[in-house]
Design a protein around this motif. Structure first.
Motif, PDB file in Angstrom:
ATOM      1  N   VAL A 127       0.856  -1.189   0.000  1.00 41.19           N
ATOM      2  CA  VAL A 127       0.000   0.000   0.000  1.00 41.19           C
ATOM      3  C   VAL A 127       0.889   1.236   0.000  1.00 41.19           C
ATOM      4  O   VAL A 127       1.875   1.304   0.754  1.00 41.19           O
ATOM      5  N   LEU A 128       0.547   2.190  -0.840  1.00 36.30           N
ATOM      6  CA  LEU A 128       1.208   3.500  -0.859  1.00 36.30           C
ATOM      7  C   LEU A 128       0.183   4.550  -0.456  1.00 36.30           C
ATOM      8  O   LEU A 128      -0.848   4.712  -1.106  1.00 36.30           O
ATOM      9  N   PHE A 129       0.477   5.259   0.625  1.00 32.62           N
ATOM     10  CA  PHE A 129      -0.425   6.292   1.156  1.00 32.62           C
ATOM     11  C   PHE A 129       0.346   7.603   1.116  1.00 32.62           C
ATOM     12  O   PHE A 129       1.366   7.765   1.794  1.00 32.62           O
ATOM     13  N   THR A 130      -0.129   8.569   0.325  1.00 36.01           N
ATOM     14  CA  THR A 130       0.574   9.844   0.154  1.00 36.01           C
ATOM     15  C   THR A 130      -0.328  10.996   0.563  1.00 36.01           C
ATOM     16  O   THR A 130      -1.563  10.911   0.481  1.00 36.01           O
ATOM     17  N   LEU A 131       0.304  12.078   0.983  1.00 39.48           N
ATOM     18  CA  LEU A 131      -0.412  13.296   1.372  1.00 39.48           C
ATOM     19  C   LEU A 131       0.445  14.490   0.999  1.00 39.48           C
ATOM     20  O   LEU A 131       1.653  14.517   1.266  1.00 39.48           O
ATOM     21  N   ASP A 132      -0.169  15.498   0.413  1.00 36.86           N
ATOM     22  CA  ASP A 132       0.509  16.739   0.039  1.00 36.86           C
ATOM     23  C   ASP A 132      -0.042  17.878   0.895  1.00 36.86           C
ATOM     24  O   ASP A 132      -1.264  18.073   0.973  1.00 36.86           O
ATOM     25  N   GLY A 133       0.866  18.626   1.514  1.00 37.14           N
ATOM     26  CA  GLY A 133       0.440  19.723   2.393  1.00 37.14           C
ATOM     27  C   GLY A 133       0.463  19.327   3.851  1.00 37.14           C
ATOM     28  O   GLY A 133      -0.511  19.549   4.579  1.00 37.14           O
ATOM     29  N   LEU A 134       1.564  18.767   4.306  1.00 40.13           N
ATOM     30  CA  LEU A 134       1.664  18.268   5.680  1.00 40.13           C
ATOM     31  C   LEU A 134       1.417  19.339   6.735  1.00 40.13           C
ATOM     32  O   LEU A 134       0.820  19.038   7.775  1.00 40.13           O
ATOM     33  N   PRO A 135       1.853  20.604   6.600  1.00 41.85           N
ATOM     34  CA  PRO A 135       1.626  21.578   7.684  1.00 41.85           C
ATOM     35  C   PRO A 135       0.167  21.783   8.045  1.00 41.85           C
ATOM     36  O   PRO A 135      -0.136  22.189   9.172  1.00 41.85           O
ATOM     37  N   HIS A 136      -0.750  21.498   7.118  1.00 40.85           N
ATOM     38  CA  HIS A 136      -2.165  21.737   7.408  1.00 40.85           C
ATOM     39  C   HIS A 136      -2.726  20.768   8.438  1.00 40.85           C
ATOM     40  O   HIS A 136      -3.739  21.082   9.085  1.00 40.85           O
ATOM     41  N   ILE A 137      -2.123  19.586   8.599  1.00 45.18           N
ATOM     42  CA  ILE A 137      -2.628  18.633   9.582  1.00 45.18           C
ATOM     43  C   ILE A 137      -1.782  18.640  10.851  1.00 45.18           C
ATOM     44  O   ILE A 137      -2.025  17.843  11.754  1.00 45.18           O
ATOM     45  N   MET A 138      -0.800  19.530  10.924  1.00 47.25           N
ATOM     46  CA  MET A 138       0.038  19.640  12.105  1.00 47.25           C
ATOM     47  C   MET A 138      -0.380  20.836  12.959  1.00 47.25           C
ATOM     48  O   MET A 138       0.457  21.529  13.535  1.00 47.25           O
ATOM     49  N   LYS A 139      -1.668  21.075  13.075  1.00 44.84           N
ATOM     50  CA  LYS A 139      -2.153  22.220  13.832  1.00 44.84           C
ATOM     51  C   LYS A 139      -3.604  21.967  14.234  1.00 44.84           C
ATOM     52  O   LYS A 139      -4.193  20.939  13.886  1.00 44.84           O
ATOM     53  N   VAL A 140      -4.167  22.916  14.924  1.00 46.60           N
ATOM     54  CA  VAL A 140      -5.586  22.866  15.259  1.00 46.60           C
ATOM     55  C   VAL A 140      -6.388  23.246  14.018  1.00 46.60           C
ATOM     56  O   VAL A 140      -6.063  24.212  13.321  1.00 46.60           O
ATOM     57  N   SER A 141      -7.431  22.482  13.733  1.00 45.41           N
ATOM     58  CA  SER A 141      -8.215  22.721  12.524  1.00 45.41           C
ATOM     59  C   SER A 141      -9.179  23.885  12.734  1.00 45.41           C
ATOM     60  O   SER A 141      -9.271  24.468  13.828  1.00 45.41           O
ATOM     61  N   ASP A 142      -9.923  24.210  11.685  1.00 44.25           N
ATOM     62  CA  ASP A 142     -10.924  25.271  11.754  1.00 44.25           C
ATOM     63  C   ASP A 142     -12.310  24.753  12.110  1.00 44.25           C
ATOM     64  O   ASP A 142     -13.270  25.536  12.129  1.00 44.25           O
ATOM     65  N   TYR A 143     -12.435  23.462  12.371  1.00 49.59           N
ATOM     66  CA  TYR A 143     -13.731  22.901  12.746  1.00 49.59           C
ATOM     67  C   TYR A 143     -14.020  23.188  14.217  1.00 49.59           C
ATOM     68  O   TYR A 143     -13.110  23.424  15.022  1.00 49.59           O
ATOM     69  N   ARG A 144     -15.305  23.122  14.568  1.00 41.83           N
ATOM     70  CA  ARG A 144     -15.750  23.381  15.933  1.00 41.83           C
ATOM     71  C   ARG A 144     -16.546  22.184  16.450  1.00 41.83           C
ATOM     72  O   ARG A 144     -17.289  21.539  15.710  1.00 41.83           O
ATOM     73  N   SER A 145     -16.393  21.921  17.732  1.00 43.68           N
ATOM     74  CA  SER A 145     -17.151  20.876  18.384  1.00 43.68           C
ATOM     75  C   SER A 145     -18.534  21.407  18.750  1.00 43.68           C
ATOM     76  O   SER A 145     -18.793  22.606  18.629  1.00 43.68           O
ATOM     77  N   PRO A 146     -19.454  20.538  19.220  1.00 41.85           N
ATOM     78  CA  PRO A 146     -20.768  21.053  19.667  1.00 41.85           C
ATOM     79  C   PRO A 146     -20.657  22.091  20.782  1.00 41.85           C
ATOM     80  O   PRO A 146     -21.556  22.916  20.939  1.00 41.85           O
ATOM     81  N   ALA A 147     -19.575  22.064  21.559  1.00 40.05           N
ATOM     82  CA  ALA A 147     -19.355  23.089  22.586  1.00 40.05           C
ATOM     83  C   ALA A 147     -18.661  24.324  22.030  1.00 40.05           C
ATOM     84  O   ALA A 147     -18.221  25.181  22.808  1.00 40.05           O
ATOM     85  N   PHE A 148     -18.523  24.408  20.701  1.00 37.00           N
ATOM     86  CA  PHE A 148     -17.895  25.532  19.995  1.00 37.00           C
ATOM     87  C   PHE A 148     -16.422  25.665  20.343  1.00 37.00           C
ATOM     88  O   PHE A 148     -15.853  26.758  20.353  1.00 37.00           O
TER      89      PHE A 148
END
Length: 481
Positions: free
Chosen positions: A319-340
């Motif tokens: 299996v080959l698993f690739t990802l481009d743009g590693l810095p974007h997953i090395m931080k807190v995302s822009d999504y919010r939980s139900p508690a905001f």
């Protein structure tokens, strides 16, 4: 006659006095004060002063004042615009045009003697500095995986071709060694801007497709973390993880199109009662991937497909698993939980799956590779990632490890754990041999009109510092469509 009337008669002469004579003969009395302390309205026999008009406010922009004092609009002096007859773009049409990939140009000259890419081409060190064309079937598979970028110079040539670099040969040999030993190659490709990081991922995907690997690609990591796709919490997970069904469905469709020939040869070994339709044992993995027809069932189908690929033995491919743009997953995302509260990128299920393989928490039992490439163009700042990669480079070079800043509180421990044991490949400039092979290909395609000799190669190579993107700017900027 009463007294008031007598006094009034004395003040008003019976005969009219000419105006100029009265003005000339009348002199003010020295006993009359030039001012009065009594308000004018309170004096008997006087009339109040008329209201003085207030100054008018300044006319708005584009409106003037004519001599009569009325507002004058400048609209009648403007040129009349014709009726708009153009059809407005449909939803998503602009994005499709912006991301459109063109891989051929009939105006370019066909390059004589250009060999097509074969399974062992990128393993041979003798091919360093040569160009290899991508076969037609592979182009469709790579397009399904979104391996091509709109910023690359594909539309300027007759057919897409790639330059075999020394880093290419090194990476492909490491991938082959990991597959033969049933090990997992965990590698991060880093470097400055336009040094060819995304193109190296494309070459690894081409190698995997030609050698019957199952290739999975995340073309833009920011699509997972910038809150641009739907998400929902996964039940019975602690801590709570979030699935992204629409993106999952898109990924499964890409896997099915690109790996159809491999998935049709592998049969299932588990029963999956949670799937929306019955998939009996010994069905092909292609049929299992086809079960994802709606976003609601995409995450369940992806989990079942991943479980089948992770089964040890049973003639499972690497299996080959690739990802481009590693810095974007090395931080807190822009999504919010139900508690905001902001959700960390590692709490997104797809990101967590990739991070577990990259960190070594999940191994590929049948061998393979997990590759991630950094980006410098639109990347967010990630101090933890930069520090971890610098430490890994120092470990590989045998030098002193850089230390974190003692008073800086912006480090992310979860991101550091992911990159604690990975290997790092830093891309730099091309060598003169590689630069000459690239310029000869441009000249054979009819784009570079100058003579390719040692003097021209040395001049362009020195001007661009060997960076492949800068060489394209120096030589092909005026020819860019």
């Amino acid at each position: 006659m009463s007294a008031p009337n007598s006094l009034r008669c004395l003040l008003r002469p019976s005969a009219a006095v000419p105006r100029q004579i009265a003005a000339a003969t009348w002199t003010p009395s020295p006993w009359i004060a030039p001012f009065s302390t009594t308000p004018g309205a309170g004096k008997a026999g006087t009339t109040p002063k008329k209201n003085v008009p207030k100054p008018k406010a300044a006319a708005p922009r584009g409106v003037g004042m004519n001599p009569t004092g009325k507002k004058q609009s400048m609209k009648k002096f403007k040129k009349a615009q014709g009726a708009k007859t153009a059809k407005p773009p449909l939803p998503g049409e602009r994005k499709a045009m912006r991301k459109r990939i063109q891989l051929s140009n009939n105006n370019a000259l066909p390059v004589e003697g250009l060999a097509e890419l074969e399974p062992g081409t990128m393993l041979n060190p003798k091919n360093i500095g040569t160009m290899a064309a991508l076969p037609g079937a592979m182009q469709d598979n790579l397009r399904s995986l979104e391996a091509f970028k709109a910023t690359q110079f594909w539309p300027m040539f007759r057919q897409p071709a790639t330059l075999i670099r020394s880093e290419t040969v090194d990476l492909m040999n490491r991938m082959q060694s990991a597959a033969s030993k049933k090990e997992t190659l965990r590698l991060v490709v880093t470097g400055e801007r336009i040094t060819g990081k995304s193109l190296l991922l494309l070459q690894s995907m081409a190698y995997g497709l030609q050698n019957d690997w199952v290739v999975i690609n995340i073309p833009e990591a920011q699509e997972l973390t910038t809150a641009c796709t739907e998400y929902a919490p996964i039940p019975d997970t602690d801590p709570v993880q979030y699935m992204q069904n629409n993106y999952c469905l898109k990924m499964i469709q890409a896997i099915r199109k690109a790996n159809a020939s491999v998935l049709s040869k592998i049969t299932t070994a588990y029963s999956h009662p949670e799937l929306p339709q019955n998939i009996p044992i010994n069905s092909t993995l292609l049929a299992l991937a086809n079960a994802a027809k709606e976003p609601e069932s995409a995450w369940v189908v992806f989990q079942a497909l991943w479980k089948e690929l992770m089964r040890k033995g049973a003639a499972r491919p690497p299996v080959l698993f690739t990802l481009d743009g590693l810095p974007h997953i090395m931080k807190v995302s822009d999504y919010r939980s139900p508690a905001f509260e902001l959700i960390h990128s590692q709490d997104l299920a797809l990101v967590r799956l990739f991070s577990d393989v990259l960190s070594g928490a999940t191994s590929l039992p049948n061998g393979g590779a997990v590759l991630a490439a950094t980006t410098r163009g639109n990347a967010p700042r990630s101090p933890s990632m930069d520090l971890a990669l610098a430490q890994r480079e120092a470990e590989q070079a045998g030098t002193e490890l850089p230390k974190p800043e003692p008073y800086f509180k912006g480090y992310d421990l979860r991101s550091e754990e992911v990159l604690k044991t990975v290997s790092v490949m830093k891309l730099k400039g091309l060598s003169k041999v590689e630069a000459r092979g690239l310029m000869e290909y441009w000249a054979a395609s009819g784009i570079f009109r100058a003579t390719v000799d040692e003097k021209a190669v040395a001049a362009k190579w020195a001007l661009s510092a060997g960076v492949v993107g800068e060489m394209e700017r120096v030589n092909l900027l005026t020819m860019h469509p």
